[in-house]
Design a protein around this motif. Structure first.
Motif, mmCIF file in Angstrom:
data_model
loop_
_atom_site.group_PDB
_atom_site.id
_atom_site.type_symbol
_atom_site.label_atom_id
_atom_site.label_comp_id
_atom_site.label_asym_id
_atom_site.label_seq_id
_atom_site.Cartn_x
_atom_site.Cartn_y
_atom_site.Cartn_z
ATOM 1 N N PRO A 78 0.833 -1.206 0.000
ATOM 2 C CA PRO A 78 0.000 0.000 0.000
ATOM 3 C C PRO A 78 0.868 1.257 0.000
ATOM 4 O O PRO A 78 1.926 1.284 0.647
ATOM 5 N N ILE A 79 0.425 2.279 -0.710
ATOM 6 C CA ILE A 79 1.147 3.558 -0.768
ATOM 7 C C ILE A 79 0.311 4.599 -0.030
ATOM 8 O O ILE A 79 -0.814 4.907 -0.440
ATOM 9 N N ILE A 80 0.866 5.133 1.037
ATOM 10 C CA ILE A 80 0.150 6.045 1.929
ATOM 11 C C ILE A 80 0.583 7.485 1.654
ATOM 12 O O ILE A 80 1.791 7.779 1.585
ATOM 13 N N ASP A 81 -0.384 8.366 1.481
ATOM 14 C CA ASP A 81 -0.098 9.794 1.334
ATOM 15 C C ASP A 81 0.237 10.334 2.712
ATOM 16 O O ASP A 81 -0.642 10.575 3.534
ATOM 17 N N LEU A 82 1.519 10.509 2.989
ATOM 18 C CA LEU A 82 1.965 10.838 4.341
ATOM 19 C C LEU A 82 1.447 12.198 4.790
ATOM 20 O O LEU A 82 1.031 12.362 5.945
ATOM 21 N N ALA A 83 1.459 13.184 3.906
ATOM 22 C CA ALA A 83 0.972 14.515 4.276
ATOM 23 C C ALA A 83 -0.506 14.468 4.636
ATOM 24 O O ALA A 83 -0.942 15.024 5.646
ATOM 25 N N ARG A 84 -1.295 13.795 3.815
ATOM 26 C CA ARG A 84 -2.731 13.705 4.080
ATOM 27 C C ARG A 84 -2.998 12.977 5.395
ATOM 28 O O ARG A 84 -3.893 13.352 6.152
ATOM 29 N N ALA A 85 -2.229 11.929 5.677
ATOM 30 C CA ALA A 85 -2.404 11.177 6.918
ATOM 31 C C ALA A 85 -2.173 12.053 8.140
ATOM 32 O O ALA A 85 -2.773 11.844 9.194
ATOM 33 N N MET A 86 -1.309 13.068 7.993
ATOM 34 C CA MET A 86 -0.983 13.955 9.100
ATOM 35 C C MET A 86 -1.873 15.187 9.137
ATOM 36 O O MET A 86 -1.616 16.115 9.897
ATOM 37 N N GLY A 87 -2.939 15.210 8.311
ATOM 38 C CA GLY A 87 -3.864 16.330 8.323
ATOM 39 C C GLY A 87 -3.417 17.514 7.503
ATOM 40 O O GLY A 87 -3.985 18.609 7.627
ATOM 41 N N MET A 88 -2.429 17.318 6.630
ATOM 42 C CA MET A 88 -1.927 18.385 5.771
ATOM 43 C C MET A 88 -2.521 18.223 4.374
ATOM 44 O O MET A 88 -3.245 17.269 4.097
ATOM 45 N N GLN A 89 -2.204 19.160 3.482
ATOM 46 C CA GLN A 89 -2.592 19.004 2.087
ATOM 47 C C GLN A 89 -1.875 17.806 1.504
ATOM 48 O O GLN A 89 -0.777 17.453 1.921
ATOM 49 N N SER A 90 -2.505 17.172 0.510
ATOM 50 C CA SER A 90 -1.905 15.991 -0.101
ATOM 51 C C SER A 90 -0.494 16.283 -0.592
ATOM 52 O O SER A 90 -0.175 17.406 -1.012
ATOM 53 N N THR A 91 0.337 15.270 -0.548
ATOM 54 C CA THR A 91 1.732 15.401 -0.952
ATOM 55 C C THR A 91 1.828 15.871 -2.402
ATOM 56 O O THR A 91 1.217 15.285 -3.300
ATOM 57 N N ARG A 92 2.601 16.935 -2.602
ATOM 58 C CA ARG A 92 2.785 17.481 -3.945
ATOM 59 C C ARG A 92 4.121 17.017 -4.523
ATOM 60 O O ARG A 92 5.000 16.583 -3.807
ATOM 61 N N ALA A 93 4.247 17.142 -5.830
ATOM 62 C CA ALA A 93 5.487 16.764 -6.497
ATOM 63 C C ALA A 93 6.610 17.700 -6.102
ATOM 64 O O ALA A 93 6.394 18.871 -5.770
ATOM 65 N N GLY A 94 7.831 17.188 -6.157
ATOM 66 C CA GLY A 94 8.995 17.987 -5.824
ATOM 67 C C GLY A 94 9.458 18.830 -6.999
ATOM 68 O O GLY A 94 8.757 18.977 -8.009
ATOM 69 N N ALA A 95 10.676 19.386 -6.868
ATOM 70 C CA ALA A 95 11.197 20.288 -7.896
ATOM 71 C C ALA A 95 11.350 19.586 -9.244
ATOM 72 O O ALA A 95 11.298 20.229 -10.297
ATOM 73 N N ASP A 96 11.557 18.258 -9.220
ATOM 74 C CA ASP A 96 11.713 17.525 -10.479
ATOM 75 C C ASP A 96 10.379 17.113 -11.080
ATOM 76 O O ASP A 96 10.331 16.391 -12.083
ATOM 77 N N GLY A 97 9.274 17.562 -10.444
ATOM 78 C CA GLY A 97 7.955 17.269 -10.981
ATOM 79 C C GLY A 97 7.437 15.878 -10.692
ATOM 80 O O GLY A 97 6.428 15.455 -11.254
ATOM 81 N N GLN A 98 8.105 15.169 -9.802
ATOM 82 C CA GLN A 98 7.711 13.792 -9.521
ATOM 83 C C GLN A 98 7.749 13.510 -8.024
ATOM 84 O O GLN A 98 8.661 13.942 -7.327
ATOM 85 N N GLN A 99 6.747 12.799 -7.538
ATOM 86 C CA GLN A 99 6.769 12.362 -6.147
ATOM 87 C C GLN A 99 7.655 11.125 -5.986
ATOM 88 O O GLN A 99 7.908 10.409 -6.954
ATOM 89 N N LYS A 100 8.080 10.905 -4.761
ATOM 90 C CA LYS A 100 8.881 9.735 -4.435
ATOM 91 C C LYS A 100 8.116 8.881 -3.431
ATOM 92 O O LYS A 100 7.183 9.344 -2.770
ATOM 93 N N VAL A 101 8.534 7.644 -3.287
ATOM 94 C CA VAL A 101 7.958 6.735 -2.306
ATOM 95 C C VAL A 101 9.085 6.183 -1.437
ATOM 96 O O VAL A 101 10.064 5.626 -1.956
ATOM 97 N N VAL A 102 8.953 6.383 -0.138
ATOM 98 C CA VAL A 102 9.881 5.790 0.824
ATOM 99 C C VAL A 102 9.265 4.461 1.256
ATOM 100 O O VAL A 102 8.246 4.434 1.950
ATOM 101 N N VAL A 103 9.857 3.369 0.817
ATOM 102 C CA VAL A 103 9.351 2.039 1.140
ATOM 103 C C VAL A 103 9.920 1.621 2.489
ATOM 104 O O VAL A 103 11.142 1.608 2.676
ATOM 105 N N THR A 104 9.038 1.302 3.419
ATOM 106 C CA THR A 104 9.468 1.004 4.785
ATOM 107 C C THR A 104 9.029 -0.390 5.208
ATOM 108 O O THR A 104 8.085 -0.966 4.659
ATOM 109 N N GLU A 105 9.738 -0.911 6.201
ATOM 110 C CA GLU A 105 9.373 -2.183 6.811
ATOM 111 C C GLU A 105 9.475 -2.043 8.320
ATOM 112 O O GLU A 105 10.547 -1.791 8.862
ATOM 113 N N PHE A 106 8.363 -2.174 8.993
ATOM 114 C CA PHE A 106 8.331 -2.157 10.455
ATOM 115 C C PHE A 106 6.984 -2.723 10.885
ATOM 116 O O PHE A 106 6.059 -2.850 10.082
ATOM 117 N N ASN A 107 6.875 -3.058 12.167
ATOM 118 C CA ASN A 107 5.654 -3.669 12.691
ATOM 119 C C ASN A 107 5.195 -4.853 11.833
ATOM 120 O O ASN A 107 4.012 -5.067 11.606
#
Length: 309
Positions: A71-100
């Motif tokens: 699953p890909i989670i919009d981290l900004a939206r989860a924290m009550g912020m505006q949805s994650t926007r693209a960076g200076a290169d015009g593309q979003q990134k995904v930090v793939v994590t493993e825990f719990n």
């Protein structure tokens, strides 16, 4: 990007010196956020996502990574912020994590770099940011505040974990009926503390909650000054990654103190790397348990207490 990922993978092998590696990133603004590198598997460009009907609102979709649906989670939206926007290169990134015991991706706007931080430079989050409930700690780098996200809390929005101990495990504990001295719990995550607290309450066992290793050590030293530590404290359950003093260092300090040395220590962490087995042994802990399963935690507590008896 591939070199950056290789750097992440290499640095995740470094543990146990009361320091951590932070992956720094942005969520569309100028504020810098961080996550412990030990939770990071890789960083990738945002892939094409498949939508899953009925999924949580903060889940933007799923993708397949190494034959696993993630699953890909919009981290900004989860924290009550505006949805994650693209960076200076015009593309979003995904930090793939493993825990719990799970793998998930967090959508971010841009990734900055990895930095090394001593745990004693990491502080509790300030009040009034509007995001403090999603922050586990803050630190300062280059005269700028870095907000370290409590990703366990974010994940709990998507996949709440059970916290109740089963009746069979409660019955097994009740049959033991040993003298019940305090269990000291050290964890910096609000969500993790609540989970552990619920499990220990299910055992009807007295406990003390501490927000980090330094607070736990201070409490234990105060108790030891009053008399033999086993008169009041049964067991220490400690997270590994915590501000001011991590779990490995807390364990080492306990073993260095003649009055605290007899205590049994259970390290309980969302980190799941193979390095934990060796680090538990080197630090002097008695056992390691991955978060979070209430029955497994209760059974591990009972096992350690029986070894003390």
């Amino acid at each position: 990007m591939s070199q950056f990922i290789d750097d992440v993978n290499q640095r995740t092998q470094m543990v146990g010196q009361n320091r951590m590696e932070l992956l720094l990133f942005y969520l569309g603004g100028t504020q810098t956020f961080g996550i412990n590198v030990f939770k990071v598997r890789e960083v990738i460009p945002l892939p094409q996502l498949r939508q899953i009907p009925g999924s949580a609102g903060v889940v933007r979709g799923v993708t397949t990574l190494r034959d696993k649906t993630v699953p890909i989670i919009d981290l900004a939206r989860a924290m009550g912020m505006q949805s994650t926007r693209a960076g200076a290169d015009g593309q979003q990134k995904v930090v793939v994590t493993e825990f719990n015991r799970s793998v998930q991706g967090f959508m971010v706007s841009a990734v900055d770099r990895i930095v090394n931080v001593n745990w004693d430079q990491v502080k509790s989050p300030p009040r009034g940011t509007g995001r403090e409930s999603f922050l586990v700690a803050v630190t300062e780098l280059d005269n700028k505040l870095v907000e370290i996200i409590d990703v366990e809390r974010v994940l709990s929005l998507v996949n709440p974990l059970p916290t109740e101990v089963s009746e069979s495990v409660r019955s097994a504990v009740a049959e033991q009926t040993p003298e019940r001295r305090e269990i000291v719990i050290a964890d910096d995550s609000v969500v993790a503390r609540r989970q552990i607290e619920s499990a220990i309450q299910g055992l009807e066992w007295p406990y003390v909650l501490c927000k980090d290793g330094r607070e736990a050590l201070d409490y234990l030293e105060e108790k030891a000054a009053e008399g033999p530590i086993h008169d009041t404290v049964e067991l220490v359950i400690s997270d590994i990654e915590m501000p001011r003093m991590d779990g490995y260092t807390l364990t080492a300090k306990i073993r260095e103190n003649e009055r605290l040395r007899p205590l049994r220590v259970l390290l309980h962490s969302s980190l799941s790397g193979e390095f934990n087995t060796d680090m538990v042994r080197r630090a002097g802990a008695d056992a390691f348990l991955s978060k979070f399963n209430p029955d497994e935690l209760a059974s591990a507590v009972l096992e350690q207490i029986n070894k003390t008896a």
